[in-house]
Write an enzyme that holds these catalytic residues in place. Structure first.
Site, PDB file in Angstrom:
ATOM      1  N   ASN A 157       0.395  -2.190   3.293  1.00 18.62           N
ATOM      2  CA  ASN A 157      -0.273  -3.292   4.010  1.00 18.62           C
ATOM      3  C   ASN A 157       0.657  -4.073   4.942  1.00 18.62           C
ATOM      4  O   ASN A 157       0.215  -4.538   5.987  1.00 18.62           O
ATOM      5  CB  ASN A 157      -1.005  -4.229   3.042  1.00 18.62           C
ATOM      6  CG  ASN A 157      -0.163  -4.720   1.892  1.00 18.62           C
ATOM      7  OD1 ASN A 157       0.860  -4.124   1.559  1.00 18.62           O
ATOM      8  ND2 ASN A 157      -0.590  -5.803   1.280  1.00 18.62           N
ATOM      9  N   PRO A 181       8.848   4.540   1.172  1.00 13.33           N
ATOM     10  CA  PRO A 181       7.720   3.920   1.859  1.00 13.33           C
ATOM     11  C   PRO A 181       6.400   4.495   1.351  1.00 13.33           C
ATOM     12  O   PRO A 181       6.378   5.521   0.650  1.00 13.33           O
ATOM     13  CB  PRO A 181       7.928   4.317   3.320  1.00 13.33           C
ATOM     14  CG  PRO A 181       9.360   4.758   3.422  1.00 13.33           C
ATOM     15  CD  PRO A 181       9.686   5.330   2.075  1.00 13.33           C
ATOM     16  N   GLU A 255       5.123  -6.671  -8.023  1.00 14.02           N
ATOM     17  CA  GLU A 255       4.244  -7.579  -7.276  1.00 14.02           C
ATOM     18  C   GLU A 255       2.918  -6.839  -7.130  1.00 14.02           C
ATOM     19  O   GLU A 255       2.821  -5.872  -6.392  1.00 14.02           O
ATOM     20  CB  GLU A 255       4.879  -7.905  -5.920  1.00 14.02           C
ATOM     21  CG  GLU A 255       4.371  -9.205  -5.340  1.00 14.02           C
ATOM     22  CD  GLU A 255       3.060  -9.043  -4.621  1.00 14.02           C
ATOM     23  OE1 GLU A 255       2.020  -8.916  -5.322  1.00 14.02           O
ATOM     24  OE2 GLU A 255       3.063  -9.032  -3.385  1.00 14.02           O
ATOM     25  N   CYS A 289      -2.211  -9.314  -0.473  1.00 10.17           N
ATOM     26  CA  CYS A 289      -2.234  -9.576  -1.916  1.00 10.17           C
ATOM     27  C   CYS A 289      -2.656 -11.012  -2.211  1.00 10.17           C
ATOM     28  O   CYS A 289      -3.113 -11.319  -3.302  1.00 10.17           O
ATOM     29  CB  CYS A 289      -0.895  -9.258  -2.544  1.00 10.17           C
ATOM     30  SG  CYS A 289       0.487  -9.881  -1.594  1.00 10.17           S
ATOM     31  N   TRP A 454       8.010 -15.799  -4.190  1.00 13.27           N
ATOM     32  CA  TRP A 454       6.800 -14.975  -4.146  1.00 13.27           C
ATOM     33  C   TRP A 454       6.704 -14.114  -5.406  1.00 13.27           C
ATOM     34  O   TRP A 454       7.664 -13.412  -5.744  1.00 13.27           O
ATOM     35  CB  TRP A 454       6.765 -14.101  -2.891  1.00 13.27           C
ATOM     36  CG  TRP A 454       5.418 -13.504  -2.701  1.00 13.27           C
ATOM     37  CD1 TRP A 454       5.065 -12.199  -2.775  1.00 13.27           C
ATOM     38  CD2 TRP A 454       4.216 -14.243  -2.453  1.00 13.27           C
ATOM     39  NE1 TRP A 454       3.711 -12.071  -2.594  1.00 13.27           N
ATOM     40  CE2 TRP A 454       3.169 -13.310  -2.393  1.00 13.27           C
ATOM     41  CE3 TRP A 454       3.921 -15.596  -2.286  1.00 13.27           C
ATOM     42  CZ2 TRP A 454       1.846 -13.681  -2.176  1.00 13.27           C
ATOM     43  CZ3 TRP A 454       2.604 -15.966  -2.070  1.00 13.27           C
ATOM     44  CH2 TRP A 454       1.596 -15.011  -2.002  1.00 13.27           C
ATOM     45  N   GLU A 465      10.166 -12.684  -5.898  1.00 17.04           N
ATOM     46  CA  GLU A 465      10.880 -12.263  -4.710  1.00 17.04           C
ATOM     47  C   GLU A 465      11.150 -13.499  -3.856  1.00 17.04           C
ATOM     48  O   GLU A 465      10.572 -14.569  -4.093  1.00 17.04           O
ATOM     49  CB  GLU A 465      10.040 -11.248  -3.918  1.00 17.04           C
ATOM     50  CG  GLU A 465       9.656 -10.063  -4.784  1.00 17.04           C
ATOM     51  CD  GLU A 465       9.251  -8.833  -4.011  1.00 17.04           C
ATOM     52  OE1 GLU A 465       8.166  -8.844  -3.407  1.00 17.04           O
ATOM     53  OE2 GLU A 465      10.022  -7.851  -4.027  1.00 17.04           O
TER      54      GLU A 465
HETATM   55  P1  NDP Z   1      -0.616   2.127  -5.091  1.00 18.97           P
HETATM   56  O1  NDP Z   1      -0.179   1.111  -6.071  1.00 18.97           O
HETATM   57  O2  NDP Z   1      -1.113   3.415  -5.607  1.00 18.97           O
HETATM   58  O3  NDP Z   1       0.576   2.481  -4.060  1.00 18.97           O
HETATM   59  C1  NDP Z   1       1.708   1.683  -3.812  1.00 18.97           C
HETATM   60  C2  NDP Z   1       2.953   2.567  -3.784  1.00 18.97           C
HETATM   61  O4  NDP Z   1       3.160   3.186  -5.073  1.00 18.97           O
HETATM   62  C3  NDP Z   1       2.870   3.716  -2.791  1.00 18.97           C
HETATM   63  O5  NDP Z   1       4.148   3.948  -2.237  1.00 18.97           O
HETATM   64  C4  NDP Z   1       2.446   4.868  -3.684  1.00 18.97           C
HETATM   65  O6  NDP Z   1       2.694   6.146  -3.163  1.00 18.97           O
HETATM   66  C5  NDP Z   1       3.283   4.599  -4.906  1.00 18.97           C
HETATM   67  N1  NDP Z   1       2.825   5.288  -6.124  1.00 18.97           N
HETATM   68  C6  NDP Z   1       1.566   5.668  -6.460  1.00 18.97           C
HETATM   69  N2  NDP Z   1       1.556   6.261  -7.676  1.00 18.97           N
HETATM   70  C7  NDP Z   1       2.848   6.253  -8.117  1.00 18.97           C
HETATM   71  C8  NDP Z   1       3.491   6.715  -9.297  1.00 18.97           C
HETATM   72  N3  NDP Z   1       2.808   7.293 -10.294  1.00 18.97           N
HETATM   73  N4  NDP Z   1       4.829   6.545  -9.417  1.00 18.97           N
HETATM   74  C9  NDP Z   1       5.534   5.953  -8.457  1.00 18.97           C
HETATM   75  N5  NDP Z   1       4.982   5.500  -7.293  1.00 18.97           N
HETATM   76  C10 NDP Z   1       3.656   5.634  -7.137  1.00 18.97           C
HETATM   77  O7  NDP Z   1      -1.668   1.428  -4.155  1.00 18.97           O
HETATM   78  P2  NDP Z   1      -2.817   2.112  -3.264  1.00 18.97           P
HETATM   79  O8  NDP Z   1      -2.202   2.497  -2.002  1.00 18.97           O
HETATM   80  O9  NDP Z   1      -3.518   3.214  -3.994  1.00 18.97           O
HETATM   81  O10 NDP Z   1      -3.826   0.882  -3.104  1.00 18.97           O
HETATM   82  C11 NDP Z   1      -4.807   0.652  -4.100  1.00 18.97           C
HETATM   83  C12 NDP Z   1      -5.027  -0.813  -4.293  1.00 18.97           C
HETATM   84  O11 NDP Z   1      -3.814  -1.460  -4.696  1.00 18.97           O
HETATM   85  C13 NDP Z   1      -5.438  -1.574  -3.053  1.00 18.97           C
HETATM   86  O12 NDP Z   1      -6.797  -1.434  -2.791  1.00 18.97           O
HETATM   87  C14 NDP Z   1      -5.060  -2.979  -3.436  1.00 18.97           C
HETATM   88  O13 NDP Z   1      -6.066  -3.529  -4.260  1.00 18.97           O
HETATM   89  C15 NDP Z   1      -3.781  -2.799  -4.236  1.00 18.97           C
HETATM   90  N6  NDP Z   1      -2.569  -3.003  -3.408  1.00 18.97           N
HETATM   91  C16 NDP Z   1      -1.880  -4.166  -3.561  1.00 18.97           C
HETATM   92  C17 NDP Z   1      -0.813  -4.429  -2.749  1.00 18.97           C
HETATM   93  C18 NDP Z   1      -0.057  -5.716  -2.846  1.00 18.97           C
HETATM   94  O14 NDP Z   1       0.400  -6.235  -1.839  1.00 18.97           O
HETATM   95  N7  NDP Z   1       0.168  -6.225  -4.049  1.00 18.97           N
HETATM   96  C19 NDP Z   1      -0.371  -3.501  -1.712  1.00 18.97           C
HETATM   97  C20 NDP Z   1      -1.130  -2.276  -1.669  1.00 18.97           C
HETATM   98  C21 NDP Z   1      -2.188  -2.061  -2.493  1.00 18.97           C
HETATM   99  P3  NDP Z   1       1.723   6.797  -2.055  1.00 18.97           P
HETATM  100  O15 NDP Z   1       2.590   6.850  -0.885  1.00 18.97           O
HETATM  101  O16 NDP Z   1       1.331   8.137  -2.555  1.00 18.97           O
HETATM  102  O17 NDP Z   1       0.537   5.919  -1.896  1.00 18.97           O
END
Ligand code: NDP
Length: 484
Positions: A157, A181, A255, A289, A454, A465
């Site tokens: 995001n 990333p 976070e 978030c 944060w 953070e």
């Molecule tokens: P994820 O939590 O799945 O992804 C965040 C990061 O974690 C990405 O780099 C992802 O890889 C990685 N990841 C996923 N699975 C694993 C694992 N098993 N081990 C290590 N790393 C992993 O978020 P999503 O992208 O699926 O988003 C889903 C929801 O999460 C959103 O709709 C939102 O509600 C929430 N979200 C919250 C955020 C915040 O700012 N707190 C930011 C983003 C999402 P990959 O590159 O494959 O995605």
């Protein structure tokens, strides 16, 4: 040389640009659904090589003075400024953000690294502190030591900006880093590798590995060669990272998002309240978030405030990032589009009262565009009231008394942020003290200056953070007690 030339299809570790040896993955422009570029996923072996490089570089990097590290960090931000236009273009193409938001992301990351460069300077005089006590024959002092090589797993995001919240304090503390990333938005975060190269950082201090969470992310979070994994993303993935960290008792920073309330009291400036509520749920198309998705309005002002909200909704201009005057772009990915439109489907099944919006954006044949949406009288039991939506959807409930507002606001498993809109300073202070959230906004929008903290209460995460708390998250405290 453009940012684009140097980052496509490569990982950066041990000072080298190395193509991934895994599957070729497309990166999609969410406004056109066409590829922005491709990259090859880093394998578990490549993650291991990056972590070995971070371990090899750690002794020399951590032995430098804070001001020497600060000099490198400032050279990195100079490199980012030199490539600002390319990075902004990439951010717009990859995330669908308006230009102003893409600029704010990149410059926000520069501001954050520069802030932590100042903290690195300050560490030179703070690293060893005597402990005041009076025990005859003894004296003690604390030393602050860098934690070691650390890993970051990043979301899509706010590419670059969220990385800077981890990278700034880690480099300042003397840690070496491995960055993963998001596979959705890999390119601007990969530029950290280029910034490190241009700044002359020693090989292995900053490494970037690109790939999916299932392969690259899991290899990183399970690796025993890291002393900490700092993660931003979903609660579900946060839990699996926490489990992986338990294996070798790694430190973690999590976070994990939120379901942030905004409380509007009857003494509020209603124009301000409408603007803050809407900014909070429309910025980055609601993919924040700290999005203000739960609007709690004091009953007596519900009618006039709802009218002002609708005016603000009608002023939104949905468009591709190159559309003049657009104020909101598409959602960042097909997965996020499916999730958000899925919530609109649930709202129809639950027969929620939709004030405005409620569907896919019909004007667009391609792109992940959804209508900014407002639901009224949403029951507390609704999934839309309880779960993080991460899109431009706001739900309204009302309250009568201040006590009721606080109970409603805290009635969630999350606790990242909360906003109060009132002209009564005493009320603001009273309510802020009782809200269960890591950052309270009082009559302001969802800004996150690097000097503040944060992080969340409850299932919004672990640790803080930014600010001195962010730096402390990458330092171990060591006490030395001696005989006088
Ligand atoms: P994820 O939590 O799945 O992804 C965040 C990061 O974690 C990405 O780099 C992802 O890889 C990685 N990841 C996923 N699975 C694993 C694992 N098993 N081990 C290590 N790393 C992993 O978020 P999503 O992208 O699926 O988003 C889903 C929801 O999460 C959103 O709709 C939102 O509600 C929430 N979200 C919250 C955020 C915040 O700012 N707190 C930011 C983003 C999402 P990959 O590159 O494959 O995605």
């Amino acid at each position: 040389m453009s940012a684009n030339d140097v980052i496509i299809e490569k990982n950066y570790y041990n000072g080298q640009w190395v193509p991934g040896s895994g599957a070729r993955l497309a990166v999609i422009n969410p406004a056109t659904e066409q590829p922005v570029g491709h990259f090859h996923e880093a394998s578990a072996e490549q993650v291991d090589a990056a972590i070995c490089a971070a371990n090899a570089a750690f002794p020399a990097w951590s032995a430098l003075s804070g001001s020497a590290r600060a000099n490198y960090m400032r050279k990195m931000t100079a490199a980012i400024r030199d490539h600002l236009d390319d990075l902004v273009q990439l951010q717009m193409a990859n995330c669908g953000k308006p230009r102003s938001e893409a600029v704010a992301d990149i410059l926000g990351s520069v501001e954050c690294i520069d802030y932590f460069a100042d903290q690195a300077d300050a560490l030179d005089t703070q690293r060893q502190t005597p402990i005041e006590y009076d025990i005859p024959g003894y004296r003690s002092s604390t030393r602050l030591e860098p934690m070691g090589p650390v890993g970051f797993i990043l979301p899509w995001n706010f590419p670059m900006k969220i990385c800077s919240w981890k990278l700034g304090p880690a480099l300042a503390a003397g840690c070496t880093v491995v960055i993963k990333p998001s596979e959705v938005t890999p390119f601007t975060d990969t530029f950290w590798g280029k910034a490190a190269e241009l700044a002359g950082l020693p090989a292995g201090v900053l490494n970037v590995v690109n790939g999916t969470g299932a392969i690259t992310g899991a290899a990183l979070s399970e690796h025993p060669g890291l002393r900490k994994v700092s993660f931003t993303g979903s609660t579900r993935t946060g839990k699996s990272i926490m489990k992986a960290a338990a294996e070798d008792v790694k430190n973690i920073g999590l976070e994990l998002g939120g379901k942030s309330p905004i409380l509007v009291f009857e003494d509020a400036d209603l124009d301000l309240a409408a603007r803050l509520a809407v900014e909070g749920v429309f910025y980055n198309a609601g993919q924040c978030c700290n999005a203000t998705g739960r609007l709690l309005i004091q009953e007596s002002i519900k009618g006039p405030l709802t009218e002002k909200l609708v005016e603000q909704y009608n002023a939104v201009v949905l468009g591709t990032p190159d559309t003049p005057d657009m104020t909101m772009g598409p959602l960042a990915s097909k997965a996020q589009y499916d999730k958000v439109t899925g919530f609109q489907d649930i709202a129809r099944e639950e027969r929620l009262h939709c004030v405005i919006g409620g569907g896919r954006a019909a004007a667009f044949n391609t792109g992940f565009f959804v209508e900014p949406t407002l639901y009224d009288d949403v029951p507390r039991s609704s999934r839309l009231w309880q779960e993080e939506i991460f899109g431009p959807i706001m739900c309204i409930r009302t309250f009568v008394s201040e006590d009721e507002a606080i109970i409603e606001a805290n009635d969630t498993e999350y606790g990242l942020a909360a906003s109060i809109v009132t002209e009564d300073d005493e009320r603001a202070e009273r309510v802020a003290a009782q809200l269960e959230a890591g950052h309270i906004y009082n009559n302001v929008s969802v800004a996150i200056p690097p000097q503040t903290s944060w992080g969340g209460f409850k299932q919004s995460g672990i640790g803080r953070e930014l600010g001195p708390w962010g730096l402390a998250g990458f330092l171990e405290v060591k006490t030395v007690t001696s005989r006088d």
